[in-house]
Design an enzyme around this catalytic site. Structure first.
Site, PDB file in Angstrom:
ATOM      1  N   THR A  37       0.873  -1.176   0.000  1.00  0.00           N
ATOM      2  CA  THR A  37       0.000   0.000   0.000  1.00  0.00           C
ATOM      3  C   THR A  37       0.910   1.226   0.000  1.00  0.00           C
ATOM      4  OG1 THR A  37      -0.003   0.223   2.402  1.00  0.00           O
ATOM      5  CG2 THR A  37      -1.656  -1.269   1.436  1.00  0.00           C
ATOM      6  N   THR A 126      -1.610  -3.143  19.564  1.00  0.00           N
ATOM      7  CA  THR A 126      -1.173  -1.812  19.978  1.00  0.00           C
ATOM      8  C   THR A 126      -1.749  -1.438  21.343  1.00  0.00           C
ATOM      9  OG1 THR A 126      -1.449   0.535  19.450  1.00  0.00           O
ATOM     10  CG2 THR A 126      -3.116  -0.929  18.559  1.00  0.00           C
ATOM     11  N   ASP A 127      -1.061  -0.558  22.053  1.00  0.00           N
ATOM     12  CA  ASP A 127      -1.595  -0.063  23.337  1.00  0.00           C
ATOM     13  C   ASP A 127      -2.885   0.735  23.133  1.00  0.00           C
ATOM     14  OD1 ASP A 127      -0.500   2.253  22.215  1.00  0.00           O
ATOM     15  OD2 ASP A 127       0.762   2.749  23.930  1.00  0.00           O
ATOM     16  N   GLU A 128      -3.133   1.188  21.892  1.00  0.00           N
ATOM     17  CA  GLU A 128      -4.313   2.026  21.651  1.00  0.00           C
ATOM     18  C   GLU A 128      -5.621   1.273  21.864  1.00  0.00           C
ATOM     19  OE1 GLU A 128      -4.320   4.693  18.364  1.00  0.00           O
ATOM     20  OE2 GLU A 128      -2.185   5.117  18.547  1.00  0.00           O
ATOM     21  N   SER A 153      -8.017   2.152  16.237  1.00  0.00           N
ATOM     22  CA  SER A 153      -7.845   1.286  17.414  1.00  0.00           C
ATOM     23  C   SER A 153      -9.018   0.318  17.555  1.00  0.00           C
ATOM     24  CB  SER A 153      -7.631   2.101  18.687  1.00  0.00           C
ATOM     25  OG  SER A 153      -8.638   3.065  18.871  1.00  0.00           O
ATOM     26  N   LYS A 156      -8.172  -2.578  15.379  1.00  0.00           N
ATOM     27  CA  LYS A 156      -7.120  -3.411  15.982  1.00  0.00           C
ATOM     28  C   LYS A 156      -7.702  -4.224  17.154  1.00  0.00           C
ATOM     29  CE  LYS A 156      -3.208  -3.441  15.209  1.00  0.00           C
ATOM     30  NZ  LYS A 156      -2.396  -4.278  14.248  1.00  0.00           N
ATOM     31  N   PRO A 207       3.293  20.949  12.417  1.00  0.00           N
ATOM     32  CA  PRO A 207       1.915  21.037  12.911  1.00  0.00           C
ATOM     33  C   PRO A 207       1.705  20.233  14.197  1.00  0.00           C
ATOM     34  CG  PRO A 207       2.050  19.479  11.086  1.00  0.00           C
ATOM     35  CD  PRO A 207       3.438  20.002  11.296  1.00  0.00           C
ATOM     36  N   GLY A 277     -11.384  13.392  18.666  1.00  0.00           N
ATOM     37  CA  GLY A 277     -11.343  12.232  19.582  1.00  0.00           C
ATOM     38  C   GLY A 277      -9.943  11.881  20.049  1.00  0.00           C
TER      39      GLY A 277
HETATM   40  P1  NAD Z   1       3.118   0.721   8.441  1.00  0.00           P
HETATM   41  O1  NAD Z   1       1.882   1.455   8.032  1.00  0.00           O
HETATM   42  O2  NAD Z   1       4.441   1.385   8.333  1.00  0.00           O
HETATM   43  O3  NAD Z   1       3.206  -0.649   7.608  1.00  0.00           O
HETATM   44  C1  NAD Z   1       2.096  -1.462   7.337  1.00  0.00           C
HETATM   45  C2  NAD Z   1       2.499  -2.461   6.262  1.00  0.00           C
HETATM   46  O4  NAD Z   1       1.381  -3.320   6.029  1.00  0.00           O
HETATM   47  C3  NAD Z   1       2.851  -1.815   4.912  1.00  0.00           C
HETATM   48  O5  NAD Z   1       4.003  -2.411   4.373  1.00  0.00           O
HETATM   49  C4  NAD Z   1       1.634  -2.112   4.047  1.00  0.00           C
HETATM   50  O6  NAD Z   1       1.930  -2.212   2.663  1.00  0.00           O
HETATM   51  C5  NAD Z   1       1.185  -3.453   4.615  1.00  0.00           C
HETATM   52  N1  NAD Z   1      -0.235  -3.713   4.370  1.00  0.00           N
HETATM   53  C6  NAD Z   1      -1.286  -2.871   4.561  1.00  0.00           C
HETATM   54  N2  NAD Z   1      -2.437  -3.456   4.201  1.00  0.00           N
HETATM   55  C7  NAD Z   1      -2.121  -4.716   3.782  1.00  0.00           C
HETATM   56  C8  NAD Z   1      -2.868  -5.817   3.305  1.00  0.00           C
HETATM   57  N3  NAD Z   1      -4.214  -5.737   3.164  1.00  0.00           N
HETATM   58  N4  NAD Z   1      -2.229  -6.955   2.987  1.00  0.00           N
HETATM   59  C9  NAD Z   1      -0.879  -7.044   3.115  1.00  0.00           C
HETATM   60  N5  NAD Z   1      -0.110  -6.030   3.543  1.00  0.00           N
HETATM   61  C10 NAD Z   1      -0.721  -4.879   3.877  1.00  0.00           C
HETATM   62  O7  NAD Z   1       2.825   0.235   9.929  1.00  0.00           O
HETATM   63  P2  NAD Z   1       3.823   0.092  11.171  1.00  0.00           P
HETATM   64  O8  NAD Z   1       3.894   1.383  11.875  1.00  0.00           O
HETATM   65  O9  NAD Z   1       5.066  -0.600  10.742  1.00  0.00           O
HETATM   66  O10 NAD Z   1       2.949  -0.901  12.082  1.00  0.00           O
HETATM   67  C11 NAD Z   1       3.030  -2.299  11.914  1.00  0.00           C
HETATM   68  C12 NAD Z   1       2.091  -2.976  12.884  1.00  0.00           C
HETATM   69  O11 NAD Z   1       2.426  -2.627  14.216  1.00  0.00           O
HETATM   70  C13 NAD Z   1       0.622  -2.588  12.702  1.00  0.00           C
HETATM   71  O12 NAD Z   1      -0.159  -3.729  12.891  1.00  0.00           O
HETATM   72  C14 NAD Z   1       0.376  -1.572  13.812  1.00  0.00           C
HETATM   73  O13 NAD Z   1      -0.977  -1.591  14.213  1.00  0.00           O
HETATM   74  C15 NAD Z   1       1.293  -2.090  14.899  1.00  0.00           C
HETATM   75  N6  NAD Z   1       1.838  -1.099  15.834  1.00  0.00           N
HETATM   76  C16 NAD Z   1       2.461   0.026  15.367  1.00  0.00           C
HETATM   77  C17 NAD Z   1       3.035   0.925  16.274  1.00  0.00           C
HETATM   78  C18 NAD Z   1       3.748   2.166  15.807  1.00  0.00           C
HETATM   79  O14 NAD Z   1       4.113   2.985  16.623  1.00  0.00           O
HETATM   80  N7  NAD Z   1       3.994   2.359  14.520  1.00  0.00           N
HETATM   81  C19 NAD Z   1       2.956   0.654  17.642  1.00  0.00           C
HETATM   82  C20 NAD Z   1       2.288  -0.500  18.081  1.00  0.00           C
HETATM   83  C21 NAD Z   1       1.753  -1.377  17.165  1.00  0.00           C
HETATM   84  O1  DAU Z   2       0.500   3.781  20.469  1.00  0.00           O
HETATM   85  C1  DAU Z   2       0.798   2.972  19.374  1.00  0.00           C
HETATM   86  C2  DAU Z   2       0.306   3.643  18.113  1.00  0.00           C
HETATM   87  O2  DAU Z   2       1.154   4.748  17.879  1.00  0.00           O
HETATM   88  C3  DAU Z   2       0.253   2.714  16.908  1.00  0.00           C
HETATM   89  O3  DAU Z   2      -0.690   1.709  17.145  1.00  0.00           O
HETATM   90  C4  DAU Z   2      -0.113   3.486  15.636  1.00  0.00           C
HETATM   91  O4  DAU Z   2      -0.028   2.637  14.505  1.00  0.00           O
HETATM   92  C5  DAU Z   2       0.859   4.637  15.467  1.00  0.00           C
HETATM   93  O5  DAU Z   2       0.492   5.417  14.347  1.00  0.00           O
HETATM   94  C6  DAU Z   2       0.886   5.507  16.729  1.00  0.00           C
HETATM   95  O6  DAU Z   2      -0.366   6.237  16.887  1.00  0.00           O
HETATM   96  P1  DAU Z   2      -0.392   7.782  17.335  1.00  0.00           P
HETATM   97  O7  DAU Z   2      -1.656   8.379  16.918  1.00  0.00           O
HETATM   98  O8  DAU Z   2       0.015   7.914  18.763  1.00  0.00           O
HETATM   99  O9  DAU Z   2       0.871   8.295  16.419  1.00  0.00           O
HETATM  100  P2  DAU Z   2       1.082   9.612  15.548  1.00  0.00           P
HETATM  101  O10 DAU Z   2       2.518   9.625  15.140  1.00  0.00           O
HETATM  102  O11 DAU Z   2       0.055   9.772  14.501  1.00  0.00           O
HETATM  103  O12 DAU Z   2       0.863  10.770  16.615  1.00  0.00           O
HETATM  104  C7  DAU Z   2       1.622  10.839  17.827  1.00  0.00           C
HETATM  105  C8  DAU Z   2       1.093  12.027  18.621  1.00  0.00           C
HETATM  106  O13 DAU Z   2       1.450  13.231  17.917  1.00  0.00           O
HETATM  107  C9  DAU Z   2      -0.414  12.069  18.749  1.00  0.00           C
HETATM  108  O14 DAU Z   2      -0.756  12.588  20.029  1.00  0.00           O
HETATM  109  C10 DAU Z   2      -0.860  13.027  17.653  1.00  0.00           C
HETATM  110  C11 DAU Z   2       0.295  14.003  17.569  1.00  0.00           C
HETATM  111  N1  DAU Z   2       0.559  14.580  16.225  1.00  0.00           N
HETATM  112  C12 DAU Z   2       0.687  13.729  15.172  1.00  0.00           C
HETATM  113  C13 DAU Z   2       0.927  14.198  13.900  1.00  0.00           C
HETATM  114  C14 DAU Z   2       1.047  13.261  12.717  1.00  0.00           C
HETATM  115  C15 DAU Z   2       0.714  15.939  16.071  1.00  0.00           C
HETATM  116  O15 DAU Z   2       0.618  16.731  17.040  1.00  0.00           O
HETATM  117  N2  DAU Z   2       0.962  16.433  14.812  1.00  0.00           N
HETATM  118  C16 DAU Z   2       1.064  15.604  13.711  1.00  0.00           C
HETATM  119  O16 DAU Z   2       1.265  16.113  12.580  1.00  0.00           O
END
Ligand code: NAD
Ligand code: DAU
Length: 338
Positions: A37, A126-128, A153, A156, A207, A277
């Site tokens: 994606t 995820t913790d969310e 969330s 998930k 932002p 939210g």
């Molecule tokens: P990301 O968005 O960087 O990567 C997601 C990957 O999944 C991409 O490579 C995308 O191409 C693939 N994908 C999406 N839809 C698909 C489908 N239908 N079939 C096959 N592949 C598909 O996400 P990330 O930040 O690396 O997160 C990975 C996992 O960890 C997720 O499940 C997310 O919920 C979880 N997670 C993320 C964080 C965080 O902080 N990023 C924290 C806790 C848990």
């Molecule tokens: O807690 C685990 C989660 O953390 C994962 O499950 C999600 O996949 C991952 O995207 C992340 O979610 P958050 O919403 O916490 O992450 P994000 O980086 O989008 O935002 C982090 C914090 O920063 C949140 O409070 C929103 C704020 N933010 C985010 C963006 C993108 C801003 O203030 N400005 C921004 O432009």
């Protein structure tokens, strides 16, 4: 040698996990199943694509036939499901694809994993799913009620319930991990830390949503990968493991730290309309994985963020190609038609 089917291995955490497994173990082959994606980028895995223990398959986890083919072609021993729509802001605009991939996709994988009789299925959650905490509330334990508040969330949480149901009903040896916010190399620049670093380097505005005082617990992606591998190898079937860095920070503190690290002025900060939210605070109690599995995070936030800023400084071509959409041509060049 055992085969791990890693889904979503071309994304941020998945690609770090694939590299982690290939570099630190000798006993696993990795099959990376990813739909590519907007968030999937094979450039993240350039350094391992010729490794004999690595294979890539472009497929959708919600496509039962495609997933069945992958299981038929590879003797899968273990599954780690990273594949997901992962960005909260996108889920507010367009929730449907979140339900399709995160809920239906998980069900498809569970069905195939069960039919194949895999040794372990690990769901990367995820913790969310626990919802939001007040400033004085105790950190989430694994017993905290599931109270998701965004479409992301909620999807998930739906997946977690399905994993639990399949483990309970059919005895699938499944483990769920719930981690806090990750940061590190190869994170898509829509998420807070890489967006702020790259915008600052480009001299663009940063932002910050609302008052900037929302709190997240940050964990370096390498520490998340080591926890997942540990839970995959030694986690109890049916168990949930929280993973966190004990490193809570307000967003505005993170943004100021980044600006100092790249030597740019705070005048670049722009407070913008809040995320609808918006969860106020997440905090993780990771006692179970520490005590039962002996896992400890190795990286302190101050060191990890400095190293991460350096990585984005040294890999400007990577994030510029991502921001410009250029990275999407890599698959056509390297894989299509093979
Ligand atoms: P990301 O968005 O960087 O990567 C997601 C990957 O999944 C991409 O490579 C995308 O191409 C693939 N994908 C999406 N839809 C698909 C489908 N239908 N079939 C096959 N592949 C598909 O996400 P990330 O930040 O690396 O997160 C990975 C996992 O960890 C997720 O499940 C997310 O919920 C979880 N997670 C993320 C964080 C965080 O902080 N990023 C924290 C806790 C848990
Ligand atoms: O807690 C685990 C989660 O953390 C994962 O499950 C999600 O996949 C991952 O995207 C992340 O979610 P958050 O919403 O916490 O992450 P994000 O980086 O989008 O935002 C982090 C914090 O920063 C949140 O409070 C929103 C704020 N933010 C985010 C963006 C993108 C801003 O203030 N400005 C921004 O432009």
């Amino acid at each position: 040698m055992k085969t791990i089917l890693v889904t979503g291995g071309a994304g941020f955490i998945g690609s770090n996990f694939v590299r982690h497994v290939l570099a630190r173990t000798a006993q696993y082959r990795v099959v990376n199943l990813d739909l590519l994606t907007y968030a999937g980028n094979l450039e993240n895995l350039k350094d391992v694509e010729r490794d004999e223990r690595y294979a890539f398959v472009k497929a959708d986890i919600a496509d039962a036939r495609a997933v069945e083919r992958v299981f038929a072609e590879h003797a899968v021993d273990l599954v780690v499901n990273f594949a997901a729509e992962s960005h909260v802001d996108r889920s507010i605009v367009d929730p449907e694809v979140f339900v399709r991939t995160n809920v239906l996709g998980t069900q498809v994988l569970l069905d195939r994993a069960r039919a194949a009789g895999v040794e372990r299925y690990l769901q990367v959650s995820t913790d969310e799913v626990y919802g939001s905490l007040g400033p004085q509330d105790k950190a989430f334990t694994e017993e905290h009620p599931i109270r998701p508040s965004s479409p992301y969330s909620a999807s998930k949480a739906g997946a977690d319930h399905l994993v639990h149901a399949v483990a309970h009903t059919f005895g699938l040896p499944a483990v769920i991990t719930r981690c806090s916010n990750n940061y590190g190399p190869y994170q898509f620049p829509e998420k807070l830390i890489p967006l702020m670093i790259s915008n600052a380097l480009e001299g663009k505005e940063l932002p910050v949503y609302g008052d900037g005082k929302n709190v997240r617990d940050w964990l370096h992606v390498d520490d998340h990968c080591s926890a997942i591998l540990r839970a995959l190898e030694a986690g109890k079937a049916g168990a949930v493991y929280n993973i966190g860095g004990a490193s809570e920070m307000e967003n505005i503190e993170v943004v100021r730290l980044i600006l100092r690290a790249v030597n740019r002025p705070e005048s670049l900060i722009r407070f913008v309309k809040d995320r609808p939210g918006h969860d106020r605070r997440y905090a993780i109690d990771a006692a179970r994985i520490r005590q039962e599995l002996g896992w400890e995070p190795a990286c302190r936030f101050q060191d990890g963020i400095a190293e991460t800023v350096r990585w984005y400084l040294e890999h400007r071509d990577w994030w510029e190609r991502v921001k410009a959409g250029e990275y999407r041509k890599y698959y056509e060049m390297m894989y299509a038609g093979r």
